[in-house]
Write a protein that holds these residues in place. Structure first.
Motif, short mmCIF file in Angstrom:
data_model
loop_
_atom_site.label_atom_id
_atom_site.label_comp_id
_atom_site.label_asym_id
_atom_site.label_seq_id
_atom_site.Cartn_x
_atom_site.Cartn_y
_atom_site.Cartn_z
N ASP A 77 0.82 -1.20 0.00
CA ASP A 77 0.00 0.00 0.00
C ASP A 77 0.86 1.25 0.00
OD1 ASP A 77 -2.34 -1.41 -0.08
OD2 ASP A 77 -2.90 -1.06 2.01
N GLU A 78 2.01 1.18 0.64
CA GLU A 78 2.91 2.33 0.66
C GLU A 78 3.42 2.66 -0.74
OE1 GLU A 78 2.41 0.72 4.57
OE2 GLU A 78 3.12 -0.27 2.72
N GLN A 79 3.75 1.62 -1.50
CA GLN A 79 4.22 1.84 -2.87
C GLN A 79 3.10 2.42 -3.73
OE1 GLN A 79 5.08 -1.56 -5.61
NE2 GLN A 79 7.16 -0.74 -5.61
N LEU A 80 1.89 1.90 -3.57
CA LEU A 80 0.77 2.43 -4.32
C LEU A 80 0.48 3.87 -3.93
CD1 LEU A 80 -1.55 2.11 -6.32
CD2 LEU A 80 -2.89 1.00 -4.51
N ALA A 81 0.57 4.18 -2.64
CA ALA A 81 0.32 5.55 -2.18
C ALA A 81 1.33 6.52 -2.79
CB ALA A 81 0.38 5.61 -0.66
N THR A 82 2.59 6.09 -2.88
CA THR A 82 3.61 6.95 -3.50
C THR A 82 3.27 7.23 -4.96
OG1 THR A 82 5.33 6.14 -2.00
CG2 THR A 82 6.07 7.15 -4.05
N LEU A 84 0.27 7.18 -6.36
CA LEU A 84 -0.90 8.06 -6.46
C LEU A 84 -0.54 9.51 -6.12
CD1 LEU A 84 -3.66 5.78 -4.87
CD2 LEU A 84 -3.01 6.02 -7.28
N THR A 85 0.36 9.69 -5.18
CA THR A 85 0.83 11.04 -4.85
C THR A 85 1.53 11.67 -6.04
OG1 THR A 85 1.03 10.49 -2.50
CG2 THR A 85 2.29 12.38 -3.30
N ASN A 86 2.38 10.88 -6.72
CA ASN A 86 3.06 11.40 -7.91
C ASN A 86 2.08 11.70 -9.03
OD1 ASN A 86 5.75 11.46 -7.00
ND2 ASN A 86 5.99 9.27 -7.31
N LEU A 87 1.04 10.87 -9.17
CA LEU A 87 0.05 11.12 -10.21
C LEU A 87 -0.70 12.43 -9.94
CD1 LEU A 87 -1.52 7.61 -10.99
CD2 LEU A 87 0.52 8.71 -11.94
N ASN A 88 -1.01 12.70 -8.69
CA ASN A 88 -1.69 13.96 -8.38
C ASN A 88 -0.80 15.15 -8.71
OD1 ASN A 88 -4.20 13.12 -7.66
ND2 ASN A 88 -3.99 13.52 -5.47
N ARG A 89 0.48 15.06 -8.39
CA ARG A 89 1.38 16.15 -8.75
C ARG A 89 1.44 16.30 -10.27
NH1 ARG A 89 7.97 16.91 -7.89
NH2 ARG A 89 8.05 18.77 -9.24
N ALA A 90 1.51 15.17 -10.97
CA ALA A 90 1.60 15.22 -12.43
C ALA A 90 0.39 15.92 -13.03
CB ALA A 90 1.74 13.81 -13.00
N VAL A 91 -0.80 15.55 -12.59
CA VAL A 91 -2.01 16.17 -13.13
C VAL A 91 -2.04 17.65 -12.77
CG1 VAL A 91 -4.53 16.18 -13.00
CG2 VAL A 91 -3.31 14.01 -13.12
N ASN A 92 -1.67 18.00 -11.55
CA ASN A 92 -1.66 19.40 -11.13
C ASN A 92 -0.72 20.24 -11.99
OD1 ASN A 92 -3.39 20.25 -9.05
ND2 ASN A 92 -2.25 19.05 -7.53
N GLU A 93 0.35 19.63 -12.48
CA GLU A 93 1.36 20.39 -13.23
C GLU A 93 1.20 20.24 -14.74
OE1 GLU A 93 5.17 19.39 -11.48
OE2 GLU A 93 4.55 20.20 -9.52
N GLY A 94 0.07 19.69 -15.19
CA GLY A 94 -0.25 19.70 -16.61
C GLY A 94 0.21 18.53 -17.42
N PRO A 141 -8.41 8.30 -1.27
CA PRO A 141 -8.60 9.02 0.00
C PRO A 141 -8.07 8.27 1.21
CG PRO A 141 -10.56 9.16 -1.36
CD PRO A 141 -9.65 8.17 -2.03
N GLU A 142 -8.19 6.95 1.20
CA GLU A 142 -7.67 6.12 2.29
C GLU A 142 -6.15 6.11 2.29
OE1 GLU A 142 -6.84 1.34 2.67
OE2 GLU A 142 -8.50 2.04 1.42
N LEU A 143 -5.54 6.05 1.10
CA LEU A 143 -4.09 5.86 1.01
C LEU A 143 -3.30 7.16 1.11
CD1 LEU A 143 -3.97 3.19 -1.85
CD2 LEU A 143 -3.52 2.80 0.59
N ILE A 144 -3.82 8.24 0.54
CA ILE A 144 -3.05 9.49 0.49
C ILE A 144 -3.79 10.67 1.12
CG2 ILE A 144 -1.76 8.75 -1.53
CD1 ILE A 144 -3.48 10.57 -3.25
N GLY A 145 -4.99 10.41 1.65
CA GLY A 145 -5.70 11.46 2.36
C GLY A 145 -6.35 12.50 1.49
N GLU A 146 -6.45 12.25 0.19
CA GLU A 146 -7.10 13.18 -0.72
C GLU A 146 -7.54 12.42 -1.96
OE1 GLU A 146 -4.16 16.10 -1.66
OE2 GLU A 146 -2.99 14.76 -2.93
N PRO A 147 -8.47 12.97 -2.74
CA PRO A 147 -8.91 12.28 -3.96
C PRO A 147 -7.80 12.22 -5.00
CG PRO A 147 -10.49 13.98 -3.30
CD PRO A 147 -9.24 14.19 -2.50
N LEU A 148 -7.87 11.21 -5.85
CA LEU A 148 -6.97 11.14 -7.00
C LEU A 148 -7.55 12.01 -8.11
CD1 LEU A 148 -4.43 9.83 -8.24
CD2 LEU A 148 -5.94 8.06 -9.18
#
Length: 330
Positions: A77-82, A84-94, A141-148
């Motif tokens: 789950d830790e690897q998956l959370a990492t 998903l966190t990177n995917l959120n940054r990627a989407v935020n940055e275009g 939300p469970e893994l990273i505390g925010e929506p993907l």
């Protein structure tokens, strides 16, 4: 984003694309490099990275036993959370997320593979990519505390694993699911995209060493330089040579047909990590230039759809960019 007139030179698009998307430190490298370089890029995600190892049999690859895959599933789950966190940054940055299917099944490793799948089988694979991606999104939300932020139902682009596919089977399956483009074909040089059967086709650009065609893809350059041998001791020289190839092809296409340059890579550690730093070097040097736009495929698709057929046909009529690379013992 505007319509160009006949005779007007188009922007020089450079499309950095990465297959897989599993290495956390490679995400950081390219997200940081792109942010500093006014660049955005595309990552074709491999679906197994959204699936915990314990749930691997939830994936049923066409023509193979449940859980069969040539790449790893998420180890924790830790690897998956990492991820998903990177995917959120990627989407935020275009940046853009595309599909690289799920199991990365290729010739010689599996009973049935993309080169032999029917349209129905490709449809099953594509639908599983969407559903497994959605399952990871539901857990965000469970893994990273925010929506993907990424939406698997709006993925628009695809690249076939190992570039193995039957066009008559794959393209209808993609079109039926609302995909706008594919980047699985191989160009004869640097070519303008075409629009066939409802999709834009972006062939991966190629160069020539002593008349031998080679893709601008890290794995193929590795094969060209030393036969794909793991030689970390020559990684600095291989890094410099890779960047030199990219610089040469960009200079040629800028002066030539201005076709979008497709750089295809992986998040890898091949031969002492020679290739990712080389691609980052090229991104950092090329993308801030005023005559270059480093953008994802979807941005280029939007631009293409603004142009008239006559304008694009005139650009396609120019030489396809047969670029000879001076050999250096390659």
């Amino acid at each position: 984003m505007r319509r160009f007139t006949t005779g007007e030179r188009p922007p020089q698009f450079v499309i950095f694309s990465f297959d897989g998307g599993g290495y956390a430190d490679r995400w950081r490298l390219f997200l940081d490099t792109a942010k500093a370089s006014q660049a955005t890029f595309t990552v074709f995600m491999t679906g197994t990275y959204f699936v915990p190892e314990a749930s691997r049999t939830d994936y049923t690859p066409p023509g193979n036993e449940p859980g069969k895959a040539d790449v790893a599933f998420s180890k924790s789950d830790e690897q998956l959370a990492t991820l998903l966190t990177n995917l959120n940054r990627a989407v935020n940055e275009g940046h853009e997320l595309g599909s690289h299917a799920v199991g990365h099944l290729c010739k010689g490793t599996s009973n049935e593979v993309g080169a032999t799948w029917t349209a129905t089988q490709w449809g099953k694979e594509l639908d599983q990519f969407t559903s497994l991606f959605q399952r990871a999104k539901d857990r965000a939300p469970e893994l990273i505390g925010e929506p993907l932020l990424a939406d698997p139902n709006t993925v628009e682009g695809f690249r076939a694993p190992c570039l193995e596919y039957n066009r008559e089977a794959l393209i209808p399956a993609l079109a039926d699911r609302g995909y706008r483009y594919d980047s699985s074909a191989i160009a004869t040089g640097v070519e303008w995209p075409t629009h066939d059967d409802g999709l834009w086709e972006f062939p991966i650009s190629t160069v020539y060493f002593n008349g031998d065609r080679t893709l601008t893809l890290d794995y193929n350059l590795w094969l060209r330089f030393n036969g794909g041998k793991d030689r970390p001791e020559v990684a600095p020289a291989m890094r410099a040579r890779t960047t030199e190839v990219y610089d040469t092809v960009l200079a040629s296409v800028l002066a030539g047909n201005r076709a979008p340059l497709v750089i295809a890579n992986h998040f890898n550690n091949w031969s002492g990590n020679a290739f990712n730093p080389a691609t980052a070097d090229f991104m950092a040097d090329a993308c801030p230039r005023p005559d270059v736009q480093c953008v994802p495929f979807t941005v280029v698709v939007d631009w293409l759809e603004l142009q008239t057929p006559d304008y694009l046909n005139n650009m396609r009529a120019e030489p396809t960019g047969h670029i000879d690379i001076p050999t250096n013992g390659d």
